[in-house]
Motif scaffolding. Structure first.
Motif, PDB file in Angstrom:
ATOM      1  N   ASP A  62       0.812  -1.228   0.000  1.00 14.78           N
ATOM      2  CA  ASP A  62       0.000   0.000   0.000  1.00 14.78           C
ATOM      3  C   ASP A  62       0.839   1.269   0.000  1.00 14.78           C
ATOM      4  O   ASP A  62       0.280   2.369   0.030  1.00 14.78           O
ATOM      5  N   LEU A  63       2.175   1.152  -0.001  1.00 17.96           N
ATOM      6  CA  LEU A  63       3.023   2.328   0.233  1.00 17.96           C
ATOM      7  C   LEU A  63       2.713   3.485  -0.711  1.00 17.96           C
ATOM      8  O   LEU A  63       2.563   4.635  -0.270  1.00 17.96           O
ATOM      9  N   ASP A  64       2.609   3.213  -2.005  1.00 13.13           N
ATOM     10  CA  ASP A  64       2.374   4.309  -2.962  1.00 13.13           C
ATOM     11  C   ASP A  64       1.017   4.972  -2.728  1.00 13.13           C
ATOM     12  O   ASP A  64       0.907   6.205  -2.694  1.00 13.13           O
ATOM     13  N   ALA A  65      -0.020   4.144  -2.555  1.00 12.41           N
ATOM     14  CA  ALA A  65      -1.373   4.690  -2.377  1.00 12.41           C
ATOM     15  C   ALA A  65      -1.502   5.412  -1.035  1.00 12.41           C
ATOM     16  O   ALA A  65      -2.181   6.439  -0.920  1.00 12.41           O
ATOM     17  N   TRP A  66      -0.830   4.877  -0.016  1.00 13.17           N
ATOM     18  CA  TRP A  66      -0.844   5.506   1.322  1.00 13.17           C
ATOM     19  C   TRP A  66      -0.151   6.865   1.254  1.00 13.17           C
ATOM     20  O   TRP A  66      -0.671   7.870   1.753  1.00 13.17           O
ATOM     21  N   ALA A  67       1.019   6.913   0.627  1.00 15.52           N
ATOM     22  CA  ALA A  67       1.747   8.185   0.477  1.00 15.52           C
ATOM     23  C   ALA A  67       0.919   9.197  -0.322  1.00 15.52           C
ATOM     24  O   ALA A  67       0.907  10.398  -0.002  1.00 15.52           O
ATOM     25  N   ALA A  68       0.210   8.719  -1.345  1.00 20.47           N
ATOM     26  CA  ALA A  68      -0.614   9.619  -2.167  1.00 20.47           C
ATOM     27  C   ALA A  68      -1.764  10.206  -1.349  1.00 20.47           C
ATOM     28  O   ALA A  68      -2.098  11.390  -1.490  1.00 20.47           O
ATOM     29  N   LEU A  69      -2.366   9.396  -0.473  1.00 22.08           N
ATOM     30  CA  LEU A  69      -3.440   9.881   0.401  1.00 22.08           C
ATOM     31  C   LEU A  69      -2.912  11.000   1.308  1.00 22.08           C
ATOM     32  O   LEU A  69      -3.536  12.062   1.449  1.00 22.08           O
ATOM     33  N   SER A  91     -15.313   2.681  -2.934  1.00 25.20           N
ATOM     34  CA  SER A  91     -15.820   1.585  -3.776  1.00 25.20           C
ATOM     35  C   SER A  91     -14.920   1.305  -4.972  1.00 25.20           C
ATOM     36  O   SER A  91     -14.972   0.229  -5.566  1.00 25.20           O
ATOM     37  N   ASP A  92     -14.050   2.270  -5.335  1.00 24.79           N
ATOM     38  CA  ASP A  92     -13.092   2.055  -6.422  1.00 24.79           C
ATOM     39  C   ASP A  92     -11.745   1.539  -5.913  1.00 24.79           C
ATOM     40  O   ASP A  92     -10.791   1.400  -6.682  1.00 24.79           O
ATOM     41  N   GLY A  93     -11.654   1.298  -4.599  1.00 30.08           N
ATOM     42  CA  GLY A  93     -10.398   0.804  -4.027  1.00 30.08           C
ATOM     43  C   GLY A  93      -9.371   1.889  -3.752  1.00 30.08           C
ATOM     44  O   GLY A  93      -8.200   1.591  -3.499  1.00 30.08           O
ATOM     45  N   VAL A  94      -9.799   3.166  -3.790  1.00 29.22           N
ATOM     46  CA  VAL A  94      -8.868   4.285  -3.526  1.00 29.22           C
ATOM     47  C   VAL A  94      -8.856   4.567  -2.018  1.00 29.22           C
ATOM     48  O   VAL A  94      -9.925   4.747  -1.423  1.00 29.22           O
ATOM     49  N   PRO A  95      -7.666   4.600  -1.381  1.00 25.83           N
ATOM     50  CA  PRO A  95      -7.608   4.928   0.042  1.00 25.83           C
ATOM     51  C   PRO A  95      -8.092   6.356   0.306  1.00 25.83           C
ATOM     52  O   PRO A  95      -7.648   7.292  -0.356  1.00 25.83           O
ATOM     53  N   ARG A  96      -9.010   6.486   1.261  1.00 28.47           N
ATOM     54  CA  ARG A  96      -9.579   7.796   1.594  1.00 28.47           C
ATOM     55  C   ARG A  96      -9.282   8.226   3.027  1.00 28.47           C
ATOM     56  O   ARG A  96      -9.523   9.381   3.375  1.00 28.47           O
ATOM     57  N   ALA A  97      -8.804   7.305   3.855  1.00 28.77           N
ATOM     58  CA  ALA A  97      -8.499   7.649   5.243  1.00 28.77           C
ATOM     59  C   ALA A  97      -7.594   6.575   5.828  1.00 28.77           C
ATOM     60  O   ALA A  97      -7.619   5.424   5.380  1.00 28.77           O
ATOM     61  N   TYR A  98      -6.787   6.969   6.802  1.00 29.29           N
ATOM     62  CA  TYR A  98      -5.971   5.967   7.504  1.00 29.29           C
ATOM     63  C   TYR A  98      -5.747   6.434   8.923  1.00 29.29           C
ATOM     64  O   TYR A  98      -5.874   7.621   9.250  1.00 29.29           O
TER      65      TYR A  98
END
Length: 339
Positions: free
Chosen positions: A23-30, A70-77
């Motif tokens: 998840d590193l790339d998507a997490w960093a992008a969020l 619903s598209d699998g995009v991280p929105r919160a962590y």
């Protein structure tokens, strides 16, 4: 470290799971999307997150949660860290700007609080051989740091029962002004920070900060986050040794973020940690380390020297920094909730 499963997040519009290395790339992008809207002084980049995923004390599989749309995009962590036997846990979270003001932040706070209770209970159980927790076990406490300008986050924390327990000031010193001259006393020598000194500096740091509010001893993993930080600059750092014994007397550990120039409009050398052993205080060692840092920063072409200081620092650091030309520019708040 045996954990139970992390608690569930009470926000069904997102699908929740723990974070993994994939998840590193998507997490960093969020985090970057959130930072673009909120403009914090500093935020975690991919290299920082990579370091976090390697933690043995706070494995991400048990101490993080990621919310996907619903598209699998991280929105919160959210993620939690706690030292074993430590008196507090630290919470971190971010919500995509498009998903703010829908209750996601409140759901993440509730998750962090539930996990804090769980971590404290596990530590108490481990410490008492699995029997009932010892009466001296500290009450679970969750701490969250927020910049004062993040007003909607501060309001959420206040509404959720958190209290400001400490103020920290970011201070800047322009390097265009004449640099101070602060020679070291006889019997002391200033040397570059190098890997061979790391363990001695760690032990000195733990001794120096033992009486500082909120400070806990750094084990080797925790110290590794400092010296192996992707932005760490040993070439801009220095250690003061006692000439006769070679013991570490003081140190200044610096970092530099090349991305700040584009975001903040200037380049800066940042003093992450500055410490002088109690028995050597009053001999101008901190001034010598800061003056040396300024020269190193200036030689590297930087515009400013910067650092953060606890506004109630017991060593009177604030007065020292002002005397050396630093001025406060930004305030961060430590918010606590005893659970």
């Amino acid at each position: 470290m045996t954990h139970n499963h992390a608690p569930a997040v009470d926000f069904p519009e997102l699908r929740w799971r723990s974070i993994s290395e994939g998840d590193l790339d998507a997490w960093a992008a969020l985090i970057a999307r959130t930072a673009a809207a909120e403009q914090p002084v500093w935020f975690e980049r991919r290299a920082d997150l990579e370091q976090i995923t390697e933690s043995r004390n706070n494995p991400v599989g048990l101490n993080t949660v990621l919310g996907l749309d619903s598209d699998g995009v991280p929105r919160a962590y959210a993620r939690l860290t706690k030292n074993k036997d430590g008196a507090k846990a630290h919470g971190f979270c971010a919500v995509d700007p498009q998903w703010q003001r829908r209750g996601v932040g409140s759901a993440l706070l509730a998750w962090l609080e539930a996990l804090t209770r769980q971590r404290f209970a596990e530590d108490a159980g481990a410490g008492s051989g699995g029997e009932s927790p010892d009466r001296t076990t500290p009450a679970p406490r969750l701490r969250i740091f927020i910049e004062q300008k993040q007003q909607h986050q501060c309001a959420l924390l206040e509404e959720s029962g958190y209290e400001v327990v400490r103020y920290y000031n970011e201070m800047h010193r322009p390097l265009s002004a004449p640099l101070p001259d602060a020679p070291l006393d006889h019997g002391l020598e200033l040397v570059p920070m190098e890997p061979g000194l790391s363990e001695a500096v760690r032990l000195a740091h733990n001794q120096i900060f033992a009486d500082h509010w909120g400070s806990e001893p750094r084990d080797e993993e925790g110290w590794g986050y400092v010296v192996n930080d992707p932005l760490a600059r040993p070439d801009l750092s220095a250690v003061v040794l006692a000439s006769g014994t070679g013991e570490v007397v003081g140190y200044q550990l610096a970092s530099h973020d090349p991305d700040t120039a584009g975001i903040r409009g200037f380049t800066e050398g940042y003093t992450d940690l500055l410490g002088v052993r109690r028995e050597f205080r009053g001999r101008g060692i901190a001034q010598a380390l800061l003056a040396d840092a300024m020269r190193r920063f200036a030689a590297a072409g930087m515009d400013k020297a910067s650092l953060d200081v606890d506004s109630e620092n017991p060593t009177g650091a604030m007065a020292l920094y002002r005397k050396m030309g630093y001025a406060p520019v930004n305030t961060s708040l430590a918010w606590d909730k005893v659970l």
